[in-house]
Design an enzyme around this catalytic site. Structure first.
Site, PDB file in Angstrom:
ATOM      1  N   GLN A 110       9.752 -83.899  39.027  1.00 44.08           N
ATOM      2  CA  GLN A 110      11.082 -84.155  39.563  1.00 44.08           C
ATOM      3  C   GLN A 110      11.564 -82.949  40.371  1.00 44.08           C
ATOM      4  O   GLN A 110      12.182 -82.033  39.842  1.00 44.08           O
ATOM      5  CB  GLN A 110      12.079 -84.483  38.456  1.00 44.08           C
ATOM      6  CG  GLN A 110      13.393 -84.949  39.039  1.00 44.08           C
ATOM      7  CD  GLN A 110      14.266 -85.644  38.034  1.00 44.08           C
ATOM      8  OE1 GLN A 110      13.940 -85.802  36.869  1.00 44.08           O
ATOM      9  NE2 GLN A 110      15.431 -86.062  38.494  1.00 44.08           N
ATOM     10  N   PHE A 111      11.303 -83.000  41.684  1.00 43.04           N
ATOM     11  CA  PHE A 111      11.681 -81.892  42.555  1.00 43.04           C
ATOM     12  C   PHE A 111      13.189 -81.714  42.642  1.00 43.04           C
ATOM     13  O   PHE A 111      13.682 -80.622  42.929  1.00 43.04           O
ATOM     14  CB  PHE A 111      11.083 -82.063  43.956  1.00 43.04           C
ATOM     15  CG  PHE A 111      11.725 -83.145  44.781  1.00 43.04           C
ATOM     16  CD1 PHE A 111      12.752 -82.838  45.658  1.00 43.04           C
ATOM     17  CD2 PHE A 111      11.295 -84.464  44.685  1.00 43.04           C
ATOM     18  CE1 PHE A 111      13.344 -83.831  46.432  1.00 43.04           C
ATOM     19  CE2 PHE A 111      11.882 -85.454  45.448  1.00 43.04           C
ATOM     20  CZ  PHE A 111      12.909 -85.142  46.324  1.00 43.04           C
ATOM     21  N   THR A 112      13.961 -82.751  42.339  1.00 36.84           N
ATOM     22  CA  THR A 112      15.420 -82.663  42.455  1.00 36.84           C
ATOM     23  C   THR A 112      16.040 -81.721  41.420  1.00 36.84           C
ATOM     24  O   THR A 112      17.217 -81.379  41.536  1.00 36.84           O
ATOM     25  CB  THR A 112      16.079 -84.056  42.361  1.00 36.84           C
ATOM     26  OG1 THR A 112      15.757 -84.638  41.096  1.00 36.84           O
ATOM     27  CG2 THR A 112      15.616 -84.959  43.494  1.00 36.84           C
TER      28      THR A 112
END
Length: 150
Positions: free
Chosen positions: A78-80
């Site tokens: 999850q890059f966010t």
């Protein structure tokens, strides 16, 4: 590297209508990777995850680890998690590692947590549009950043 750990009674990941991961008691881990991520970060985080005493013992006290309860784990990239919201209303993800850096670190994290846990870990798919379902138990949600080892 940053992780969000959620203690769950069940969790699953679905991609394009197909369920690719499904667990009962255990942990759902959201993993955000930065360019500075290292094998040292991975080893420290995975050791912390499998030994974190966040499951109830016979007295209902959080005194048992996922390893102790023989729970399962799902790891989802999850890059966010590295969103910067300082300017304006559109988050910037400039701190998140690009796939050429992030994918090998993600795969290494999964392999190391399998070693530390002593069994297979389920995953989402890096870069895919995933639907993640969970029933948070407690709720217990913990955020750990490998760059802030307090």
């Amino acid at each position: 590297m940053k992780i969000v750990i959620q203690r769950v009674t069940k969790a699953s990941v679905t991609i394009e209508g197909e369920k690719v991961a499904n667990i009962k008691t255990g942990l759902l881990i959201l993993l955000g990777i930065v360019n500075e991520g290292s094998q040292d970060d991975i080893k420290w985080l995975t050791n912390k995850v499998v030994n974190l005493r966040i499951f109830g013992d016979e007295n209902g006290v959080m005194n048992r680890s996922v390893k102790d309860v023989e729970g399962d784990i799902i790891v989802v990239s999850q890059f966010t998690l590295h969103a910067s919201t300082k300017k304006g209303n559109r988050p910037s993800y400039i701190k998140a590692a690009k796939p050429d850096v992030a994918i090998p670190l993600y795969e290494s994290f999964v392999k190391q947590i399998e070693v530390d846990l002593g069994k297979r870990v389920q995953t989402g798919q890096f870069g895919a549009d995933m639907k993640v379902e969970l029933l948070n138990d407690g709720p217990v949600t913990i955020i750990i950043d490998s760059k802030n080892r307090e």
